[in-house]
Design an enzyme around this catalytic site. Structure first.
Site, short mmCIF file in Angstrom:
data_model
loop_
_atom_site.label_atom_id
_atom_site.label_comp_id
_atom_site.label_asym_id
_atom_site.label_seq_id
_atom_site.Cartn_x
_atom_site.Cartn_y
_atom_site.Cartn_z
N GLY A 151 0.81 -1.21 0.00
CA GLY A 151 0.00 0.00 0.00
C GLY A 151 0.84 1.26 0.00
N GLY A 215 1.08 -8.74 -4.09
CA GLY A 215 1.25 -10.04 -4.71
C GLY A 215 2.24 -9.99 -5.87
N GLY A 239 6.25 -3.41 3.31
CA GLY A 239 5.91 -3.88 4.65
C GLY A 239 6.38 -5.30 4.92
CG ASP A 240 4.05 -7.75 7.51
OD1 ASP A 240 3.51 -7.23 6.51
OD2 ASP A 240 3.40 -8.32 8.40
CG ASP A 270 -1.36 0.09 9.90
OD1 ASP A 270 -1.82 1.21 9.62
OD2 ASP A 270 -1.87 -0.98 9.51
N GLY A 314 -5.05 1.10 10.90
CA GLY A 314 -4.59 0.23 11.97
C GLY A 314 -5.30 -1.10 11.93
CD GLU A 369 -7.48 -0.30 8.37
OE1 GLU A 369 -8.23 -0.55 7.41
OE2 GLU A 369 -6.30 0.05 8.22
CB ILE A 425 -3.82 9.68 6.18
CG1 ILE A 425 -4.72 10.59 7.02
CG2 ILE A 425 -2.51 9.39 6.91
CD1 ILE A 425 -5.14 9.99 8.34
NE ARG A 426 -3.77 3.89 1.37
CZ ARG A 426 -3.57 2.66 0.88
NH1 ARG A 426 -3.37 1.67 1.70
NH2 ARG A 426 -3.57 2.45 -0.41
#
Length: 538
Positions: A151, A215, A239-240, A270, A314, A369, A425-426
């Site tokens: 994201g 993906g 991210g992770d 997050d 979140g 969220e 925000i993103r």
């Protein structure tokens, strides 16, 4: 760690790039690896000169006196022996000439835990990031690429810019590619040549100029593309899930014996990546969330029985909601995934809302969220392309239920305004604090890659940037500890109930205490092993 406190008798040799092998002017960029003849866990056989591929499932760990444990990251010489080294170009860079000590000491490490008792073991450390005196790539021989996945997050363009400018200006690297559209862009999309001129002002824009996706991780195709394009430094921002993908790419690169570095820059708005102090974009998200909370507060206090309801990001961690609430001081109730709550009955959310409306005439609620998903009548079992569970919009559901409850059960008309600023925000550029932080992350990754470290991610640990093994940032998620002082500060600020009975709190505290004791026992075993190894034999 000072050089006088160097590691004694490590269980795993930690290669020192500043004191390595003699340089040879001509060397191949790729070193083909023969398949191992023994089990996959065998390591390099330097005595015979042959190379076997080691299994990264075993952590690269060294122990020292006093319970010192170094969780090191892989290095190219772990599987490609006798690589030549070169003087670091920074020693001739006029920008660094004024720095008192611009090369990091080979023994410098960063402690994961700094609050200890006088009898505590020294504990887990990570290798400190920064420029090394010797590098494993000549500037003209570097072909780097950058990819962004997952994201959007404030600061993505800043990281891209600083990797490009850092490689170009600090190390003289001229060939840098941007991979379009995330991981699948390695084999399904075009590339973008990146230069300082191309990226000059991209930090002023939100999103990512490279595009992103979830993906699309076909490891063999990705590594084929890396090999075919002659890329030898891969910078992965995500991210992770993205870091897990980078770890798999590194494993395949090592299996093939390629002289290719894989460096990760952890990204999650997050702030749910463990080990590191915070993730980039988080400060910007908290700051921007204030605008939504301020608007909700104005709306709420302007009408009778006004409620401003703000849903923030979140999925599993409520850090944005918690910090935005603490910063605002206008919030009456903060709901996060880590703290379960209930609606009806004594001590429930409805009772608290009614009490605050009677006291103040208005109310502001902030909700992450991922909070309250268990309250929804139907749960979704669908996943996105990255394997993340698709969440229902609990904010809309709860806001409607609040209206219905007070109208039907209490005959009270509620003026509720629902605000969801998630995508606003993103998509914004990062603020000043995150811009500086993104620069440090990018430079740390560059220094590590040039020094030959690979299979790592970067980030600050207790304020000092370090190289962290991929597995440490993907093994679990960072979450708000609701028995910690920070959550207590929030409860004190909002005066909301914890929505937990004392038995539940005690059970959580007991579980956390057991985990802490278990961790201390593990370190204690390392302490005993290291101490016995350091005692001279008679």
């Amino acid at each position: 760690m000072a050089s006088t406190a160097s590691i004694s008798r490590p269980r795993f040799r930690c290669f020192d790039p500043t004191n390595s092998y003699t340089a040879t002017p001509d060397h191949p960029r790729y070193f083909s690896a023969s398949p191992p003849t023994s089990s996959p866990s065998t390591v390099n056989d330097r005595s015979s000169g042959s190379m076997a591929i080691s299994d990264n499932s075993e952590p690269k760990i060294a122990t020292g006196p006093g319970g010192y444990v170094l969780e090191d990251v892989p290095h190219l010489v772990d599987y490609i022996p006798d690589l030549p080294t070169y003087p670091n170009p920074l020693q001739d860079n006029p920008s660094y000439s004024v720095v008192k000590q611009y090369f990091v000491n080979a023994d410098d490490t960063v402690a994961q835990k700094i609050v200890v008792h006088k009898d505590s073991p020294r504990g887990t450390h990570f290798r400190r990031s920064g420029p090394r005196q010797k590098v494993y790539f000549e500037s003209n021989d570097v072909d780097a690429c950058i990819v962004t996945c997952g994201g959007l997050c404030p600061g993505l363009n800043t990281v891209i810019r600083e990797i490009v400018c850092g490689l170009y200006h600090m190390y003289g690297v001229k060939r840098i590619l941007g991979i379009e559209g995330g991981y699948r862009g390695f084999y399904a999309r075009n590339t973008i040549p990146l230069t300082p001129k191309v990226v000059n002002d991209i930090h002023k824009r939100g999103g990512t100029i490279l595009g992103t996706s979830r993906g699309g991780h076909v490891t063999s195709k990705i590594v084929d593309s890396i090999q075919d394009r002659g890329i030898n430094q891969v910078y992965v921002i995500g991210g992770d899930g993205t870091q897990k993908g980078a770890s798999v790419i590194f494993e395949e690169i090592r299996r093939r014996g390629l002289k290719v570095v894989v460096a990760g820059i952890p990204k999650t708005i997050d702030n749910d990546i463990p080990v590191i102090d915070r993730s980039f974009g988080f400060d910007t998200a908290v700051e921007e969330a204030q605008r939504a909370i301020n608007a909700a507060h104005v709306e709420a206090e302007s009408v009778e029985n006004g409620i401003g309801f703000v849903k923030l990001m979140g999925r599993y961690s409520g850090f944005i909601a918690m910090y935005a609430t603490l910063a605002s001081r206008d919030v009456d109730c903060c709901l996060i995934p880590e703290s379960p709550f209930y609606l009806e009955g004594p001590g429930g959310l409805y009772e608290y809302i009614e009490r605050r409306l009677k006291e103040n005439g208005h109310l502001v609620i902030v909700m992450a969220e991922g909070a309250g998903q268990e309250l929804l009548p139907e749960s979704m079992n669908q996943q996105d392309a990255s394997g993340n569970k698709l969440l229902q919009d609990v904010g809309l559901w709860l806001s409607q239920n609040i209206r219905d409850h007070f109208l039907k059960q209490r005959n009270i008309t509620i003026n509720l305004k629902y605000i969801d600023p998630t995508y606003m925000i993103r998509a914004i550029p990062s603020n000043a604090s995150d811009n500086v932080y993104c620069t440090l992350l990018a430079h740390s990754a560059i220094h590590g890659a040039m020094a030959g470290y690979t299979g790592f991610t970067v980030g600050p640990v207790n304020g000092r940037h370090a190289y962290i093994p991929f597995r440490r940032v993907t093994e679990k998620q960072n979450k708000v500890v609701i028995t910690d002082r920070m959550w207590a500060r929030l409860l004190s600020s909002t005066n909301q109930p914890s929505f937990l009975d004392l038995k539940k709190v005690e059970a959580i505290k007991k579980e956390e205490k057991e985990e802490e004791t278990k961790a201390q026992l593990i370190v204690g075993e390392n302490h005993t092993e290291a101490t016995s190894a350091s005692i001279p034999k008679k």
